[in-house]
Design a protein around this motif. Structure first.
Motif: not given
Length: 171
Positions: A1-12
């Protein structure tokens, strides 16, 4: 899977600590409650509730090399000592005191009423170990100044005057 440099990965990962929650212990007229610990914050922040009994000393004049300390007065009149000239400030509820690295500071309750403060360390540097060690060290009678200083130095606290570092009132 390609790494996403543009979107935040939200966490709870929010932590909610209620007023009556947290590990609490008491020593020499001071109650400590751990609210946000080094473990919870990945060593970035420590938040503690401290209650000083009447006439209790929290800490004599000291400084930190690697962390900042912030005080918020919730109840009562706190005496905060700052600078190398021992300037005493008597402050009440709502007051915020910020002591950045290398800033001498100490605090105590000079009144006959309880003082309640929130104390924050950034980064926290496993400060809970300091408070647990302080509980053990101050339970010894008489207090061993060398043990006290070793604990202080391990947890990034350096007394301005080692001859007057123990949190006891001089008679």
């Amino acid at each position: 899977m390609k790494e996403d440099f543009f979107n935040d990965a939200l966490e709870n990962n929010a932590v909610v600590v209620q007023p009556n929650e947290g590990e609490t212990f008491t020593m020499n007229g001071i109650s400590f409650t751990f609210k946000i610990t080094s473990k919870v914050s990945n060593d970035q922040l420590g938040v503690y509730n401290i209650v000083l009994a009447p006439r209790a000393i929290g800490a004599k004049l000291h400084y930190h090399r690697f962390m900042d300390e912030t005080f918020i007065v919730n109840k009562g009149i706190l005496t905060i000592i700052t600078g190398t000239d021992n300037t005493a400030h008597k402050v009440g509820p709502g007051t915020v005191i910020y002591a950045p690295r290398f800033t001498p500071h100490g605090f105590q309750n000079d009144t006959n009423e309880e003082v309640n403060i929130t104390l924050m360390f950034n980064p926290s540097q496993k400060r809970e170990g300091f408070f647990r060690g302080l509980n053990e060290t101050l339970s010894d009678q008489p207090i061993d100044p060398e043990k006290y200083l070793k604990l202080y130095n391990k947890y990034d606290s350096f007394p301005v005057d080692t001859a007057n570092m123990l949190p006891i009132r001089n008679k």
